[in-house]
Design a protein around this motif. Structure first.
Motif, mmCIF file in Angstrom:
data_model
loop_
_atom_site.group_PDB
_atom_site.id
_atom_site.type_symbol
_atom_site.label_atom_id
_atom_site.label_comp_id
_atom_site.label_asym_id
_atom_site.label_seq_id
_atom_site.Cartn_x
_atom_site.Cartn_y
_atom_site.Cartn_z
ATOM 1 N N UNK A 103 -34.727 32.734 -9.653
ATOM 2 C CA UNK A 103 -36.048 32.463 -9.083
ATOM 3 C C UNK A 103 -36.219 33.063 -7.704
ATOM 4 N N UNK A 104 -35.134 33.134 -6.943
ATOM 5 C CA UNK A 104 -35.232 33.655 -5.582
ATOM 6 C C UNK A 104 -35.040 35.163 -5.519
ATOM 7 N N UNK A 105 -34.538 35.724 -6.612
ATOM 8 C CA UNK A 105 -34.246 37.161 -6.574
ATOM 9 C C UNK A 105 -34.393 37.736 -7.966
ATOM 10 N N UNK A 106 -35.449 38.514 -8.177
ATOM 11 C CA UNK A 106 -35.757 38.972 -9.518
ATOM 12 C C UNK A 106 -34.823 40.075 -9.996
ATOM 13 N N UNK A 107 -33.971 40.612 -9.119
ATOM 14 C CA UNK A 107 -33.027 41.641 -9.533
ATOM 15 C C UNK A 107 -31.804 41.088 -10.239
ATOM 16 N N UNK A 108 -31.690 39.765 -10.391
ATOM 17 C CA UNK A 108 -30.518 39.142 -11.002
ATOM 18 C C UNK A 108 -30.932 38.410 -12.277
ATOM 19 N N UNK A 109 -30.264 38.751 -13.399
ATOM 20 C CA UNK A 109 -30.452 38.036 -14.659
ATOM 21 C C UNK A 109 -29.205 37.203 -14.929
ATOM 22 N N UNK A 110 -29.383 35.961 -15.339
ATOM 23 C CA UNK A 110 -28.274 35.040 -15.555
ATOM 24 C C UNK A 110 -28.148 34.764 -17.051
ATOM 25 N N UNK A 111 -26.944 35.007 -17.600
ATOM 26 C CA UNK A 111 -26.656 34.771 -19.018
ATOM 27 C C UNK A 111 -25.664 33.621 -19.119
ATOM 28 N N UNK A 112 -26.041 32.562 -19.796
ATOM 29 C CA UNK A 112 -25.156 31.427 -20.013
ATOM 30 C C UNK A 112 -24.426 31.602 -21.342
ATOM 31 N N UNK A 113 -23.360 30.835 -21.602
ATOM 32 C CA UNK A 113 -22.615 30.987 -22.858
ATOM 33 C C UNK A 113 -23.471 30.850 -24.107
ATOM 34 N N UNK A 114 -24.589 30.085 -24.036
ATOM 35 C CA UNK A 114 -25.445 29.941 -25.208
ATOM 36 C C UNK A 114 -25.997 31.284 -25.682
ATOM 37 N N UNK A 115 -26.181 32.218 -24.753
ATOM 38 C CA UNK A 115 -26.731 33.516 -25.108
ATOM 39 C C UNK A 115 -25.813 34.261 -26.080
ATOM 40 N N UNK A 116 -24.500 34.002 -25.982
ATOM 41 C CA UNK A 116 -23.521 34.742 -26.776
ATOM 42 C C UNK A 116 -23.009 33.944 -27.972
ATOM 43 N N UNK A 117 -23.641 32.805 -28.268
ATOM 44 C CA UNK A 117 -23.104 31.910 -29.289
ATOM 45 C C UNK A 117 -22.978 32.588 -30.649
ATOM 46 N N UNK A 118 -23.953 33.401 -31.033
ATOM 47 C CA UNK A 118 -23.905 34.041 -32.352
ATOM 48 C C UNK A 118 -22.725 35.000 -32.493
ATOM 49 N N UNK A 119 -22.275 35.589 -31.374
ATOM 50 C CA UNK A 119 -21.184 36.556 -31.443
ATOM 51 C C UNK A 119 -19.805 35.901 -31.537
ATOM 52 N N UNK A 120 -19.720 34.606 -31.286
ATOM 53 C CA UNK A 120 -18.442 33.886 -31.345
ATOM 54 C C UNK A 120 -17.373 34.623 -30.528
ATOM 55 N N UNK A 121 -17.606 34.856 -29.234
ATOM 56 C CA UNK A 121 -16.660 35.658 -28.443
ATOM 57 C C UNK A 121 -15.336 34.945 -28.240
ATOM 58 N N UNK A 122 -14.252 35.727 -28.239
ATOM 59 C CA UNK A 122 -12.931 35.190 -27.926
ATOM 60 C C UNK A 122 -12.614 35.290 -26.438
ATOM 61 N N UNK A 123 -13.050 36.369 -25.796
ATOM 62 C CA UNK A 123 -12.729 36.606 -24.395
ATOM 63 C C UNK A 123 -14.001 36.877 -23.606
ATOM 64 N N UNK A 124 -13.850 36.849 -22.284
ATOM 65 C CA UNK A 124 -14.986 37.168 -21.418
ATOM 66 C C UNK A 124 -15.436 38.611 -21.605
ATOM 67 N N UNK A 125 -14.506 39.501 -21.969
ATOM 68 C CA UNK A 125 -14.885 40.893 -22.209
ATOM 69 C C UNK A 125 -15.803 41.011 -23.418
ATOM 70 N N UNK A 126 -15.573 40.192 -24.442
ATOM 71 C CA UNK A 126 -16.477 40.185 -25.598
ATOM 72 C C UNK A 126 -17.900 39.849 -25.159
ATOM 73 N N UNK A 127 -18.028 38.952 -24.218
ATOM 74 C CA UNK A 127 -19.348 38.536 -23.748
ATOM 75 C C UNK A 127 -20.004 39.638 -22.918
ATOM 76 N N UNK A 128 -19.237 40.216 -21.985
ATOM 77 C CA UNK A 128 -19.805 41.251 -21.114
ATOM 78 C C UNK A 128 -20.253 42.460 -21.919
ATOM 79 N N UNK A 129 -19.510 42.799 -22.980
ATOM 80 C CA UNK A 129 -19.881 43.958 -23.789
ATOM 81 C C UNK A 129 -21.208 43.762 -24.505
ATOM 82 N N UNK A 130 -21.702 42.525 -24.571
ATOM 83 C CA UNK A 130 -22.970 42.237 -25.231
ATOM 84 C C UNK A 130 -24.108 41.975 -24.244
ATOM 85 N N UNK A 131 -23.895 42.190 -22.964
ATOM 86 C CA UNK A 131 -24.964 42.007 -21.974
ATOM 87 C C UNK A 131 -25.943 43.174 -22.096
ATOM 88 N N UNK A 132 -27.203 42.924 -22.409
ATOM 89 C CA UNK A 132 -28.171 44.014 -22.584
ATOM 90 C C UNK A 132 -28.358 44.820 -21.295
#
Length: 696
Positions: free
Chosen positions: A50-79
């Motif tokens: 809200x204070x800075x529009x240049x930052x997008x925040x992704x919570x674990x719910x965003x990656x739920x469908x991918x069933x990630x094992x590691x944090x790298x699995x999650x980062x690789x899916x950040x649009x």
């Protein structure tokens, strides 16, 4: 004509993306946020700070469908984000990657962000921040986009065991694996990683070699075989803990490695064999200490030391009609090291304004002894035995100012002074001083629209190996060292427009122009040798386009279609002919089309990537022009996760055509008449990868 086509293509992609984007509102897309995903739980869209529009925040719910094992699995899916682990060049500033963990980079350059995330359990991720254009307190290190992975503080212990096999059609099968242990007790973490790695090439294969004269007449036709293999074993330890009111991060690694390459040409009564073998070892230690000095003032100190040693031999043997030509052999042995001490102080004047100042000192060394023989007789080489040393100091300061929630400005200046000395076959010392300003503006007029403008002077890091001799006997090239090499400098102007739509959708168009001074390429030396050297001024014009379209609204749930390409147009004056040509080893274009889909009900993800045309890259030496091109490269994969702790992945790589071309000239005059043209039409081997990863 070419520029017109490129601009027209960009306009079509840009307008198509904007047209699709305009079907949604300019704020967060309520339809995506509310629409259920038929194959799994509802996924939460990224939130805009809200204070800075240049930052997008992704919570674990965003990656739920991918069933990630590691944090790298999650980062690789950040649009809109592609992992970059940095160049690994000498020094720290500008040589590290675009991944931060808890607002900081790893303790070592070689313990990259992706390595750290690969051993971080997905369950430990609290959120992932996509920072576009900069944010107060974040060291962007010259990147326009970085991710910051924020971890939870809870007690855990986890091991990850991974094993992979690469099965080549008609070739050498290879295997590798790793074991990772990570423990966390509140703010204290430690771990160990054991790795058995491998070296391989996706262009291994067989095919004909055809050599023609200047008139196109065939003067040689032989069969060609190439193979690359090798590996290495290493152990790494990591430890982080609170210390004296701050935090200490420690890492250490030891490893050994080997690498082998075989090239064989055969025909009636002909056998030509080129072999390369190398053995080496390496290690590193790193430490980072951070401590708040007050509510607004933060101290960071970093120490890195790396070292390596190698021993290699390259041989070329030819037998024609039972008669052996004199064997050529190039032997090299050496060692190198780098030590860096870096400190900075960050002052947060307010939530919108941050100042940072600091300094870095470094010592780099390469010592190498080389010899070239033909038929056992030594051939003199320029700079065959050398020791190159550099002492470098850099002072820097920068400020990040969020002028308004939608506008962030970053300005900085780095002052670098260095002395490079060479001893051995050549004695020389040079000193350099460079001022490196940087300005970045990020404007987000609406949540889904962003413009990023960058203007910066970059100074390239010299490869100490270019000061010494080298050889590529397969292509009949022997290079001398160059004691007069100077760093390449670039004034960079870059503008990027990004438009997000349909939740995950993105259209990004980037324009970049570089004005290059002391461009590094290949120069002629006496006695028919060549070397890496400075060839004067040059330019780079770049157009980068990325389009990502989520397919839920197109009737394919959980899918993502991506198109991306970067067009590079470079110009420099050839030191031999005096004509304008491209800069060596810069790819003109490589379009990629990919699709991936998550099918949560099947616990499966699958995807494919297709490269219709690989324009390759070319080297413009005084005696020859060489390079490669290819087309129809396909990679398809599927990953099945029957449980939250087990993942099984299968992948196939297909490649129809890999053409290596050499045009060898009869002399080094400006006209350079063609002596012959050689094509190696390689049919790369199809290979299948099977990977099993178990978390426990």
């Amino acid at each position: 004509m070419t520029k017109t086509i490129l601009l027209a293509t960009t306009a079509i992609l840009f307008n198509a993306g904007v047209a699709a984007a305009q079907t949604a509102s300019d704020g967060p897309d309520p339809q995506v946020a509310q629409a259920p995903v038929p194959t799994g739980p509802t996924r939460q869209d990224p939130q805009i700070d809200a204070a800075q529009q240049g930052v997008l925040v992704f919570t674990p719910d965003f990656f739920a469908d991918q069933r990630p094992n590691t944090a790298l699995d999650m980062v690789s899916r950040v649009p809109g984000f592609s992992t970059n682990d940095g160049s690994g060049n000498r020094g720290f500033e500008g040589a590290v990657g675009n991944i931060l963990i808890n607002n900081a980079r790893p303790a070592s350059k070689n313990d990259t962000g992706s390595n750290v995330l690969s051993r971080t359990p997905a369950s430990q991720v609290e959120r992932i921040e996509l920072i576009r254009g900069g944010a107060p307190g974040i060291d962007m290190q010259g990147y326009s986009v970085v991710v910051n992975v924020v971890l939870k503080t809870e007690n855990t212990r986890q091991s990850i065991l991974t094993g992979s096999g690469y099965f080549f059609d008609g070739g050498r099968d290879q295997f590798n694996g790793s074991y990772q242990f990570t423990a966390r007790e509140g703010d204290r973490t430690w771990g160990v990683t054991l790795t058995d790695g491998l070296s391989m090439s996706d262009s291994n294969g067989v095919g004909p070699v055809v050599r023609t004269d200047a008139n196109g007449n065939v003067i040689r036709r032989e069969s060609y075989f190439t193979d690359t293999f090798g590996g290495g074993q290493s152990i790494r330890g990591n430890y982080a803990s609170p210390l004296m009111g701050g935090k200490i991060d420690l890492t250490a690694r030891l490893g050994i490695n080997d690498y082998h390459n075989v090239n064989l040409q055969t025909g009636p009564d002909v056998r030509r064999e080129s072999l390369y073998d190398e053995d080496g070892d390496s290690g590193e230690v790193g430490a980072v200490y951070t401590r708040p000095l007050s509510d607004r003032l933060k101290l960071e100190t970093r120490l890195i030391h790396e070292w390596s040693a190698f021993d290699s031999v390259s041989t070329s043997r030819t037998r024609i009609a039972g008669v052996d030509d004199p064997e050529q052999a190039f032997m090299a042995a050496g060692e190198s090291s780098e030590s860096i001490l870096r400190g900075l102080v960050r002052f947060e004047r307010s939530p919108a304004l941050t100042f940072e100042t600091g300094a870095e000192i470094a010592y780099n060394m390469l010592e190498v002894d080389q010899a070239f023989t033909v038929g056992g007789v030594a051939v003199p080489l320029p700079s065959a035995s050398v020791k190159v040393e550099e002492t470098r100091g850099e002072a820097f300061g920068k400020a990040t100012w969020r002028l308004r929630p939608e506008l962030t400005l970053e300005g900085g200046l780095r002052l670098e002074s260095s002395t490079i000395s060479q001893s051995g076959d050549a004695e020389q010392e040079k000193s350099f001083f460079f001022a490196k300003p940087r300005f970045l503006a990020t404007w987000t007029p609406r949540p889904n629209n962003q413009l990023r403008l960058r203007f910066e002077r970059e100074v390239g890091q010299l490869d100490f190996g270019d000061f010494a001799a080298s050889a590529d006997l397969e292509d009949e090239n022997v290079f001398g060292g160059n004691v007069d090499l100077e760093p390449e400098q670039r004034w960079i102007s870059e503008l990027i427009y990004e438009r997000r739509f349909w939740g995950d959708g993105i259209v990004s168009v980037g324009l970049r122009h570089d004005e290059i001074t002391d461009a590094i390429d290949v120069i002629p030396l006496d006695d028919g040798l060549s070397a890496v050297g400075n060839i004067g001024e040059g330019t780079l014009d770049q157009l980068a386009v990325t389009v990502a379209v989520p397919t839920d609204r197109l009737g394919v749930s959980g899918g993502m279609l991506r198109l991306r390409n970067t067009w590079n147009h470079t110009e420099v004056t050839d030191p031999t002919t005096g004509e304008i040509r491209p800069i060596s080893n810069t790819r003109a274009s490589q379009p990629t089309i990919s699709f991936e889909q998550d099918i949560a009900s099947w616990k499966l993800q699958w995807g494919a990537a297709y490269i219709p045309l690989l324009t390759g890259q070319w080297s413009y030496d005084p005696d020859q022009t060489s390079g490669w091109r290819g087309n129809n490269y396909l990679e398809a994969w599927a990953e099945y996760k029957p449980t939250a702790t087990l993942a099984i992945r299968a992948q196939i790589n297909l490649w129809d055509d890999f053409d290596i071309e050499r045009t060898v000239y009869a002399d080094r005059t400006a006209a350079r008449p063609v002596a012959y043209v050689e094509h190696r039409y390689i049919d790369p081997r199809t290979f299948i990868q099977i990977r099993v990863r178990k978390t426990f």
